[in-house]
Design a protein around this motif. Structure first.
Motif, PDB file in Angstrom:
ATOM      1  N   ASN A  60      31.478  15.264  57.673  1.00 53.91           N
ATOM      2  CA  ASN A  60      31.113  16.630  58.063  1.00 53.91           C
ATOM      3  C   ASN A  60      32.238  17.332  58.822  1.00 53.91           C
ATOM      4  N   PHE A  61      33.465  17.091  58.395  1.00 50.79           N
ATOM      5  CA  PHE A  61      34.617  17.700  59.057  1.00 50.79           C
ATOM      6  C   PHE A  61      35.715  17.913  58.035  1.00 50.79           C
ATOM      7  N   LYS A  62      36.332  19.086  58.085  1.00 51.60           N
ATOM      8  CA  LYS A  62      37.468  19.391  57.230  1.00 51.60           C
ATOM      9  C   LYS A  62      38.649  19.770  58.127  1.00 51.60           C
ATOM     10  N   LEU A  63      39.714  18.978  58.053  1.00 51.36           N
ATOM     11  CA  LEU A  63      40.906  19.205  58.873  1.00 51.36           C
ATOM     12  C   LEU A  63      41.655  20.431  58.383  1.00 51.36           C
ATOM     13  N   ASN A  64      41.953  21.338  59.305  1.00 52.15           N
ATOM     14  CA  ASN A  64      42.728  22.528  58.956  1.00 52.15           C
ATOM     15  C   ASN A  64      44.172  22.448  59.444  1.00 52.15           C
ATOM     16  N   GLU A  65      44.383  22.049  60.687  1.00 50.75           N
ATOM     17  CA  GLU A  65      45.741  21.974  61.211  1.00 50.75           C
ATOM     18  C   GLU A  65      45.772  21.067  62.434  1.00 50.75           C
ATOM     19  N   ALA A  66      46.972  20.614  62.756  1.00 47.80           N
ATOM     20  CA  ALA A  66      47.179  19.807  63.959  1.00 47.80           C
ATOM     21  C   ALA A  66      48.474  20.261  64.613  1.00 47.80           C
ATOM     22  N   HIS A  67      48.465  20.333  65.937  1.00 46.25           N
ATOM     23  CA  HIS A  67      49.636  20.764  66.697  1.00 46.25           C
ATOM     24  C   HIS A  67      49.980  19.714  67.743  1.00 46.25           C
ATOM     25  N   LEU A  68      51.255  19.429  67.849  1.00 54.58           N
ATOM     26  CA  LEU A  68      51.781  18.561  68.889  1.00 54.58           C
ATOM     27  C   LEU A  68      52.330  19.460  69.987  1.00 54.58           C
ATOM     28  N   VAL A  69      51.725  19.400  71.169  1.00 56.77           N
ATOM     29  CA  VAL A  69      52.102  20.269  72.283  1.00 56.77           C
ATOM     30  C   VAL A  69      52.718  19.388  73.366  1.00 56.77           C
ATOM     31  N   ILE A  70      54.023  19.525  73.552  1.00 63.01           N
ATOM     32  CA  ILE A  70      54.743  18.669  74.495  1.00 63.01           C
ATOM     33  C   ILE A  70      55.650  19.515  75.368  1.00 63.01           C
ATOM     34  N   ASP A  71      55.777  19.119  76.633  1.00 65.93           N
ATOM     35  CA  ASP A  71      56.743  19.736  77.525  1.00 65.93           C
ATOM     36  C   ASP A  71      58.035  18.942  77.433  1.00 65.93           C
ATOM     37  N   THR A  72      59.050  19.573  76.863  1.00 70.81           N
ATOM     38  CA  THR A  72      60.324  18.906  76.677  1.00 70.81           C
ATOM     39  C   THR A  72      61.428  19.937  76.792  1.00 70.81           C
ATOM     40  N   GLN A  73      62.653  19.504  76.557  1.00 71.48           N
ATOM     41  CA  GLN A  73      63.778  20.427  76.587  1.00 71.48           C
ATOM     42  C   GLN A  73      64.873  19.875  75.685  1.00 71.48           C
ATOM     43  N   ARG A  74      65.709  20.767  75.213  1.00 69.87           N
ATOM     44  CA  ARG A  74      66.882  20.345  74.448  1.00 69.87           C
ATOM     45  C   ARG A  74      68.125  20.687  75.251  1.00 69.87           C
ATOM     46  N   ASP A  75      69.184  19.942  74.998  1.00 75.17           N
ATOM     47  CA  ASP A  75      70.443  20.303  75.626  1.00 75.17           C
ATOM     48  C   ASP A  75      71.305  21.031  74.601  1.00 75.17           C
ATOM     49  N   THR A  76      72.496  21.407  74.981  1.00 79.56           N
ATOM     50  CA  THR A  76      73.342  22.204  74.089  1.00 79.56           C
ATOM     51  C   THR A  76      74.077  21.361  73.066  1.00 79.56           C
ATOM     52  N   SER A  77      73.877  20.018  73.083  1.00 77.34           N
ATOM     53  CA  SER A  77      74.488  19.200  72.032  1.00 77.34           C
ATOM     54  C   SER A  77      73.751  19.357  70.708  1.00 77.34           C
ATOM     55  N   ASP A  78      72.485  19.795  70.768  1.00 80.84           N
ATOM     56  CA  ASP A  78      71.691  20.032  69.562  1.00 80.84           C
ATOM     57  C   ASP A  78      71.638  18.806  68.659  1.00 80.84           C
ATOM     58  N   THR A  79      71.448  17.640  69.242  1.00 81.46           N
ATOM     59  CA  THR A  79      71.246  16.424  68.448  1.00 81.46           C
ATOM     60  C   THR A  79      69.987  15.737  68.947  1.00 81.46           C
ATOM     61  N   GLU A  80      68.853  16.343  68.668  1.00 78.18           N
ATOM     62  CA  GLU A  80      67.565  15.784  69.043  1.00 78.18           C
ATOM     63  C   GLU A  80      66.744  15.509  67.784  1.00 78.18           C
ATOM     64  N   GLY A  81      65.860  14.533  67.894  1.00 79.40           N
ATOM     65  CA  GLY A  81      65.003  14.194  66.774  1.00 79.40           C
ATOM     66  C   GLY A  81      63.640  13.753  67.256  1.00 79.40           C
ATOM     67  N   ILE A  82      62.709  13.661  66.302  1.00 82.26           N
ATOM     68  CA  ILE A  82      61.349  13.249  66.622  1.00 82.26           C
ATOM     69  C   ILE A  82      60.796  12.449  65.452  1.00 82.26           C
ATOM     70  N   MET A  83      60.111  11.361  65.748  1.00 86.46           N
ATOM     71  CA  MET A  83      59.438  10.582  64.723  1.00 86.46           C
ATOM     72  C   MET A  83      57.941  10.658  64.949  1.00 86.46           C
ATOM     73  N   VAL A  84      57.198  11.065  63.936  1.00 86.83           N
ATOM     74  CA  VAL A  84      55.744  11.154  63.992  1.00 86.83           C
ATOM     75  C   VAL A  84      55.180  10.249  62.903  1.00 86.83           C
ATOM     76  N   ASP A  85      54.528   9.171  63.330  1.00 90.47           N
ATOM     77  CA  ASP A  85      53.939   8.209  62.392  1.00 90.47           C
ATOM     78  C   ASP A  85      54.905   7.806  61.283  1.00 90.47           C
ATOM     79  N   GLY A  86      56.115   7.461  61.658  1.00 90.48           N
ATOM     80  CA  GLY A  86      57.072   6.928  60.701  1.00 90.48           C
ATOM     81  C   GLY A  86      57.898   7.957  59.971  1.00 90.48           C
ATOM     82  N   VAL A  87      57.625   9.261  60.176  1.00 88.93           N
ATOM     83  CA  VAL A  87      58.409  10.321  59.550  1.00 88.93           C
ATOM     84  C   VAL A  87      59.394  10.841  60.587  1.00 88.93           C
ATOM     85  N   PHE A  88      60.678  10.646  60.345  1.00 90.60           N
ATOM     86  CA  PHE A  88      61.735  10.926  61.320  1.00 90.60           C
ATOM     87  C   PHE A  88      62.455  12.203  60.903  1.00 90.60           C
TER      88      PHE A  88
END
Length: 565
Positions: A110-138
């Motif tokens: 009795n549920f239909k998934l529409n969307e999911a959002h990851l809400v995190i407090d983070t920051q990037r530096d000026t090197s611009d070499t950041e990454g994220i892995m979510v359930d094995g997808v990098f």
């Protein structure tokens, strides 16, 4: 404003147009908030039927899960995506990685998934070499030097990052995806904490792993890395928003969530987001610096201040909203500002220089007093001066919240304030090239209603396999719970129910029905259609159409939604 559309469509549309001050032909929208919905999700006036055929209603529901920091039990040290040491929340050491997990109960039916959002407090530096892995997808933008080089690592299932110097086993799969960095680069100021709101589907390119695959097992594992610390404190915990719909014949059982916080410093974008300048002779901030001002002067730019993914704007409180910039002012030349179509001007300003994008002038005494004081605080000798415009002090928290709820924050200065400083055109913004200029600080709090999904294994959302049509049936399908959800500046999703298996089609257009989606001939009782390619900040009229297996057609009365800026 809740409207009952089960009446004559022509009369209702004319009344709506008059009430909102819009033209049926152009789809122009008022700048301020006009209600949670422009049409109700329920049938009738109170969500009930009088003919005994209460099918239940579609309800949007949200689940908010907070994260737990720590290693993943099934991961060996050389199976994490990055080479750096693993750290916990609130640790700002560089060249590290932060693993954390969301665990929850996913509705069994009795549920239909529409969307999911990851809400995190983070920051990037000026090197611009950041990454994220979510359930094995990098995904992200990385260099080989920050990667775990274990070639036998099976925990990184799909490498979708950008990497200019990767070789051998570290060469990413295609298609590459830099959404994590691109979103930050075009929205958030570097080197300070920001509340990133990431659409999980956008972190999963090419459908190799779908959103349902990631969400429906009740656990999401995330690792951020290189220089992406995760901050956590009261109200700032990393969160996963899971949004969808359920069906119920009765009001849902709901509780109020805790109060959460968000904080952002946004970088500007050139121009405006609706394709219409607020004033004549508009230029971008960089152009205002490069070109000597002459005649009437106007500078325009905008921000992308995404509000938290909660259902109701009324559950969001804005605690800070200010523009920080370096500007010049010419003494004796009245100045004006327009924010999302609402103008404020000093006495003597020539309002005839405004275009139709200025939908209203705010002549409130306190608003105009604040604006005049702000303008006068800038020395009128046409030299650079730092200035901070407090939108809360000028408009009040309620109005600011409603302006921001439109999805973009368009700002235009005109007249005496003739130069707004910026280091580059935003089109030049790339990895390693920042664009300094007017910044927008937005802080606030929010809460929402967390509602239980009723258990119903026979729900159309669980297994939409309706009975075949009866022989000789001449009754058209009953359509209920028509609603527009997931509205953006260029898309929306239309959903509804039918009391028997029927096909699916939506007609839509600005001011009138001019387009139809392709007919989905599959017979079903839960119907969902995504409209794409829409224009920003327009009132769209839409109607839903469903025909059963015997050819009996029902067209539901026309309804309305408004796209974001």
């Amino acid at each position: 404003m809740f409207l009952n559309w089960r009446t004559n469509a022509a009369v209702v549309l004319a009344a709506l147009a008059m009430a909102l001050g819009i033209s049926l032909g152009c789809g122009k929208a008022k700048p301020l908030f006009t209600g949670e919905y422009l049409g109700p999700a329920e049938i009738g006036d109170d969500g009930s039927r009088t003919d005994g055929a209460n099918l239940g209603n579609l309800y949007e529901v949200v689940q908010i899960i907070t994260a737990t920091a720590g290693d993943f039990p099934e991961f060996a040290t050389n199976e994490y995506p990055f080479a750096g040491a693993r750290i916990g929340f609130n640790n700002t050491q560089t060249d590290r990685q932060v693993p954390f997990t969301f665990s929850y109960s996913y509705p069994p039916n009795n549920f239909k998934l529409n969307e999911a959002h990851l809400v995190i407090d983070t920051q990037r530096d000026t090197s611009d070499t950041e990454g994220i892995m979510v359930d094995g997808v990098f995904t992200g933008r990385v260099s080989q030097g920050i990667l775990n080089t274990n070639p036998a690592n099976t925990k990184v299932e799909f490498r979708r990052y950008l990497c200019s110097d990767c070789t051998g086993a570290m060469v990413p799969d295609v298609p590459e995806n830099a959404y994590y960095l691109d979103w930050s680069l075009s929205h958030y100021k570097a080197n300070i904490p920001n509340t990133f709101d990431l659409n999980v589907a956008d972190l999963l390119p090419d459908g190799t792993k779908t959103l349902v695959d990631v969400i429906n097992d009740g656990k999401v594992q995330v690792v951020t890395g290189d220089d992406s610390p995760i901050f956590s404190g009261t109200g700032y915990e990393p969160k996963l928003f899971i949004k969808g719909v359920t069906i119920s014949k009765n009001p849902l059982s709901c509780t109020t969530s805790p109060t959460y916080q968000f904080r952002n410093v946004y970088v500007h974008n050139d121009g405006n987001s609706i394709g219409q300048d607020a004033f004549n002779n508009a230029v971008t901030p960089k152009q205002s610096v490069d070109n000597a001002p002459g005649g009437f002067r106007s500078v325009e730019f905008y921000y992308d201040p995404r509000l938290p993914s909660v259902a109701a704007v009324k559950d969001i409180t804005i605690t800070a909203a200010s523009l920080s910039m370096t500007v010049k002012r010419k003494s004796g030349d009245p100045a004006a500002i327009v924010v999302n179509g609402m103008g404020v001007a000093q006495a003597g300003f020539d309002r005839n220089q405004a275009t139709v994008a200025v939908e209203t002038w705010n002549d409130d005494a306190s608003t105009n007093t604040y604006w005049d004081t702000f303008v006068q605080s800038i020395t009128g000798n046409e030299t650079n001066q730092a200035a901070t415009l407090d939108l809360l002090a000028m408009f009040g928290a309620g109005t600011v919240r409603e302006l921001i709820a439109q999805g973009k924050l368009n700002v235009a200065f005109a007249g005496g304030i003739h130069t707004v400083q910026a280091s580059n055109d935003t089109s030049a913004r790339t990895y390693g090239v920042s664009v300094n200029g007017p910044e927008f600080t937005l802080n606030g709090t929010y809460f929402t209603q967390i509602c239980a999904v009723p258990n119903d294994p026979n729900s159309p959302l669980s297994d939409d396999n309706p009975d075949p049509p009866g022989v000789g049936d001449e009754t058209s399908p009953l359509i209920t719970s028509v609603q527009a959800i997931n509205i953006t500046s260029n898309s929306a999703t239309i959903q509804w129910l039918t009391d028997e298996g029927a096909d699916t089609q939506v007609g839509y257009g600005i001011g009138e029905i001019t387009n139809f989606t392709p007919l989905d001939a599959t017979l079903k009782t839960f119907h969902s259609v995504e409209l794409t390619g829409l224009q920003p900040y327009k009132y769209y009229y839409y109607e839903v159409r469903s025909k059963d297996g015997n050819g009996n057609l029902t067209t539901y009365a026309t309804k309305v939604f408004r796209t974001l800026r």
